[in-house]
Design a protein around this motif. Structure first.
Motif, PDB file in Angstrom:
ATOM      1  N   ARG A 113      -3.975   1.350   6.446  1.00  0.00           N
ATOM      2  CA  ARG A 113      -5.318   0.936   5.708  1.00  0.00           C
ATOM      3  C   ARG A 113      -6.229   2.014   5.645  1.00  0.00           C
ATOM      4  O   ARG A 113      -7.112   2.085   4.620  1.00  0.00           O
ATOM      5  CB  ARG A 113      -5.620  -0.360   6.653  1.00  0.00           C
ATOM      6  CG  ARG A 113      -7.067  -1.036   5.872  1.00  0.00           C
ATOM      7  CD  ARG A 113      -7.648  -2.084   6.864  1.00  0.00           C
ATOM      8  NE  ARG A 113      -8.805  -1.305   7.228  1.00  0.00           N
ATOM      9  CZ  ARG A 113      -9.158  -1.212   8.876  1.00  0.00           C
ATOM     10  NH1 ARG A 113      -7.988  -1.882   9.539  1.00  0.00           N
ATOM     11  NH2 ARG A 113      -9.798  -0.637   9.445  1.00  0.00           N
ATOM     12  N   ARG A 114      -6.362   2.884   6.627  1.00  0.00           N
ATOM     13  CA  ARG A 114      -7.212   3.980   6.448  1.00  0.00           C
ATOM     14  C   ARG A 114      -6.996   5.066   5.537  1.00  0.00           C
ATOM     15  O   ARG A 114      -7.890   5.174   4.685  1.00  0.00           O
ATOM     16  CB  ARG A 114      -7.197   4.726   8.075  1.00  0.00           C
ATOM     17  CG  ARG A 114      -8.223   5.962   7.861  1.00  0.00           C
ATOM     18  CD  ARG A 114      -9.642   5.760   7.800  1.00  0.00           C
ATOM     19  NE  ARG A 114     -10.043   4.825   8.901  1.00  0.00           N
ATOM     20  CZ  ARG A 114     -10.313   5.021  10.155  1.00  0.00           C
ATOM     21  NH1 ARG A 114     -10.544   6.353  10.392  1.00  0.00           N
ATOM     22  NH2 ARG A 114     -10.807   4.251  10.966  1.00  0.00           N
ATOM     23  N   HIS A 172      -3.250  -1.906   2.486  1.00  0.00           N
ATOM     24  CA  HIS A 172      -2.591  -1.096   3.169  1.00  0.00           C
ATOM     25  C   HIS A 172      -0.985  -1.121   2.881  1.00  0.00           C
ATOM     26  O   HIS A 172      -0.490  -0.191   3.135  1.00  0.00           O
ATOM     27  CB  HIS A 172      -3.092  -1.598   4.697  1.00  0.00           C
ATOM     28  CG  HIS A 172      -2.304  -2.838   5.029  1.00  0.00           C
ATOM     29  ND1 HIS A 172      -2.843  -3.920   4.686  1.00  0.00           N
ATOM     30  CD2 HIS A 172      -1.167  -3.150   5.980  1.00  0.00           C
ATOM     31  CE1 HIS A 172      -1.950  -5.164   4.947  1.00  0.00           C
ATOM     32  NE2 HIS A 172      -1.071  -4.495   5.820  1.00  0.00           N
ATOM     33  N   MET A 209      -5.236   9.216  11.125  1.00  0.00           N
ATOM     34  CA  MET A 209      -6.432   8.121  11.489  1.00  0.00           C
ATOM     35  C   MET A 209      -7.712   9.097  11.542  1.00  0.00           C
ATOM     36  O   MET A 209      -8.755   8.408  10.849  1.00  0.00           O
ATOM     37  CB  MET A 209      -6.013   7.621  12.626  1.00  0.00           C
ATOM     38  CG  MET A 209      -6.726   6.281  12.891  1.00  0.00           C
ATOM     39  SD  MET A 209      -5.831   5.009  11.792  1.00  0.00           S
ATOM     40  CE  MET A 209      -7.112   3.573  12.086  1.00  0.00           C
ATOM     41  N   THR A 237       0.097  -0.157  10.531  1.00  0.00           N
ATOM     42  CA  THR A 237      -0.824  -1.007   9.660  1.00  0.00           C
ATOM     43  C   THR A 237      -2.351  -0.328   9.585  1.00  0.00           C
ATOM     44  O   THR A 237      -2.842  -0.405   8.475  1.00  0.00           O
ATOM     45  CB  THR A 237      -0.777  -2.432  10.356  1.00  0.00           C
ATOM     46  OG1 THR A 237       0.151  -2.983  10.279  1.00  0.00           O
ATOM     47  CG2 THR A 237      -1.913  -3.303   9.340  1.00  0.00           C
ATOM     48  N   LEU A 238      -2.841  -0.086  10.755  1.00  0.00           N
ATOM     49  CA  LEU A 238      -4.220   0.736  10.647  1.00  0.00           C
ATOM     50  C   LEU A 238      -4.345   2.008   9.900  1.00  0.00           C
ATOM     51  O   LEU A 238      -5.302   2.138   9.313  1.00  0.00           O
ATOM     52  CB  LEU A 238      -5.171   0.590  12.129  1.00  0.00           C
ATOM     53  CG  LEU A 238      -4.900  -0.558  12.734  1.00  0.00           C
ATOM     54  CD1 LEU A 238      -5.827  -0.635  14.016  1.00  0.00           C
ATOM     55  CD2 LEU A 238      -5.553  -1.725  11.915  1.00  0.00           C
ATOM     56  N   GLU A 264      -8.128   3.190   2.123  1.00  0.00           N
ATOM     57  CA  GLU A 264      -9.277   3.318   1.698  1.00  0.00           C
ATOM     58  C   GLU A 264      -9.793   4.540   1.478  1.00  0.00           C
ATOM     59  O   GLU A 264     -10.756   4.563   0.593  1.00  0.00           O
ATOM     60  CB  GLU A 264     -10.103   2.636   3.299  1.00  0.00           C
ATOM     61  CG  GLU A 264     -10.207   1.395   3.892  1.00  0.00           C
ATOM     62  CD  GLU A 264     -10.394   1.094   5.364  1.00  0.00           C
ATOM     63  OE1 GLU A 264     -10.423   0.097   5.501  1.00  0.00           O
ATOM     64  OE2 GLU A 264     -10.745   2.225   5.831  1.00  0.00           O
TER      65      GLU A 264
END
Lengths: 85, 383
Positions: free
Chosen positions: B75-76, B91, B284, B71-72, B79
């Protein structure tokens, strides 16, 4: 001075979710899962953090009922739990 | 069932045989400009991060992630795209894939239905037809116009009641042509016109595997900025010369925001799954970075001028590591590539890219090697 519970939770979420300081969409009202700020591991970590930091065991049903799962909701639940004790 | 794709699979297999024979030849010291595996002029910052990651991570960091990726990191990526291209992706609109190839294959499988017609601008990347056929889709070729730019009238004429989508690459593979903002706007207008005429939404698949390999400094216009029903396909491997690590994504435009579940299911049912956990950790760290291509730009300008002076007709371009060149009058591209191989230069025939009459060079080596290659290309022209 009373502790700003929301600020404490926000600090944790920003760190766990790697939220940048200038993220225009992030605030204390957004749903943390819906917006991708926390994944399932992050939610479990938040639960553990709340228990450790505030000495509160929030049951799973309460977590599951939070809609949205926002910093404001988590902070309100913590405050309510404190008042009850 | 794989026999159904014999005609599409064989040309590359035949080229691979020529490639192998030429590399084994001891007489010519071959220079391999066929596959885009850069051996010089690479921006190594992502590779350096990868080395540091291997040192920093522990075993807990390398466990399963969801089918669309963590998920993170999704989202990165969203963005990063939002910042660079003024988009509003969430995301869930980003699905991480093991390279752009998987993203394309999954997109075709998930977003179209067997029997749909898909317009493909040619010349095009070699395996679109293979993937489309495997998904039961009918490919309709739409040749590009003068200068290998989008032929909007041709696209408009090719649209019909069974048309469900269009595939382009931005910048284009194999030509390196970067479609301008006006051309992308024009394409969106054509799609909108066809949608009204036939009462059917059209999905634009924009293969942006080379999006971050623009060597002349021009800004990239993304189809998603003007056509909401766009899927953008990207490759970190291409951008950072880590192709073998197979890491990329597909991003769904706002007109497709209800299709993320279909894509995730297709990831699961095809067995692609997300990129490795290690590569997701790398994304990331590098999602906001842009690779540098100064030496590629120098080599592109040099060899284009050099080949033009020698008498070759070079297609003007702005991106990718490719140089797309017309074969001499009356010479078939496969025959000309064999001639080049005999002289010690490995290039790809344009038939692989579904257009006759050209060859493609990949600038993947040092300038001294390119100088020798250019001398051999002179000889090929004079034979």
């Amino acid at each position: 001075m009373p502790q700003d519970v929301g600020a404490v939770v926000e600090k944790f979420v920003r760190s766990a979710g790697q939220v940048s300081d200038d993220d225009p969409h992030f605030d204390r009202r957004v749903d943390l899962i819906e917006m991708g700020y926390l994944d399932s591991v992050g939610v479990v970590e938040l639960l553990a953090y709340v228990a450790a930091e505030f000495g509160l065991g929030i049951d799973e049903e309460t977590w599951a009922m939070m809609d949205p799962l926002s910093i404001d909701q988590v902070a309100a639940t913590i405050r309510a739990g404190r008042d009850a004790t | 069932m794989w026999a159904d794709t014999d005609d599409l699979a064989k040309p590359l297999e035949e080229f691979a045989a020529l490639h192998g024979r030429t590399l084994r030849s001891s007489s010519t010291k071959p220079i391999d400009l066929s596959y885009p595996n850069p051996r010089a002029g690479r921006d190594d910052r992502a590779f350096t991060q990868l080395r540091e990651l291997v040192r920093d991570l522990d075993q807990d960091d390398l466990q399963y992630t969801p089918f669309g990726g963590g998920t993170l990191v999704r989202r990165r990526v969203a963005e990063a795209m939002n910042r660079r291209y003024a988009l509003r992706l969430r995301h869930r609109d980003v699905v991480l894939t093991p390279g752009a190839t998987a993203a394309l294959s999954v997109t075709f499988a998930a977003l179209f239905r067997p029997g749909d017609e898909i317009l493909v601008v040619t010349p095009c990347w070699m395996d679109y037809p293979l993937y489309l056929r495997r998904s039961g889709l009918t490919m309709v070729e739409v040749p590009s116009g003068p200068g290998k730019r989008l032929d909007l009238d041709g696209l408009r004429a090719a649209c019909g009641p069974r048309t469900a989508g269009v595939v382009i690459s931005q910048p284009a593979c194999p030509t390196g042509v970067l479609h301008s903002a006006a051309e992308i706007r024009g394409l969106a207008d054509v799609l909108h016109e066809c949608e009204r005429r036939f009462g059917r939404a059209l999905t634009l698949v924009s293969d942006e595997a080379h999006r971050d390999v623009i060597w002349d400094g021009r800004p990239v216009s993304l189809p998603m900025q003007v056509h909401p029903g766009t899927v953008s396909v990207y490759s970190y491997g291409k951008a950072w010369s880590l192709q073998g690590q197979r890491v990329g994504y597909l991003a769904l435009g706002p007109g497709l925001d209800d299709r993320a579940t279909d894509i995730e299911r297709a990831m699961r049912s095809t067995g692609f799954a997300a990129p490795t956990a290690l590569m997701q950790h790398l994304v990331m760290r590098i999602a906001d970075w842009e690779p540098q291509h100064e030496s590629l730009g120098d080599d592109q300008r040099w060899i284009r001028a050099r080949l033009s002076d020698a008498g070759y007709d070079v297609v003007p371009a702005q991106g990718t590591a490719f140089v797309y060149v017309r074969c001499p009058e009356g010479v078939d591209d496969t025959e000309f590539v064999r001639r080049l191989a005999g002289l010690g230069v490995l290039a790809m025939p344009s038939s692989l890219f579904h257009e006759p009459g050209y060859f493609r060079l990949a600038l993947n080596t040092t300038r001294p090697q390119l100088v020798v290659a250019a001398q051999r290309l002179d000889q090929a022209l004079n034979r």
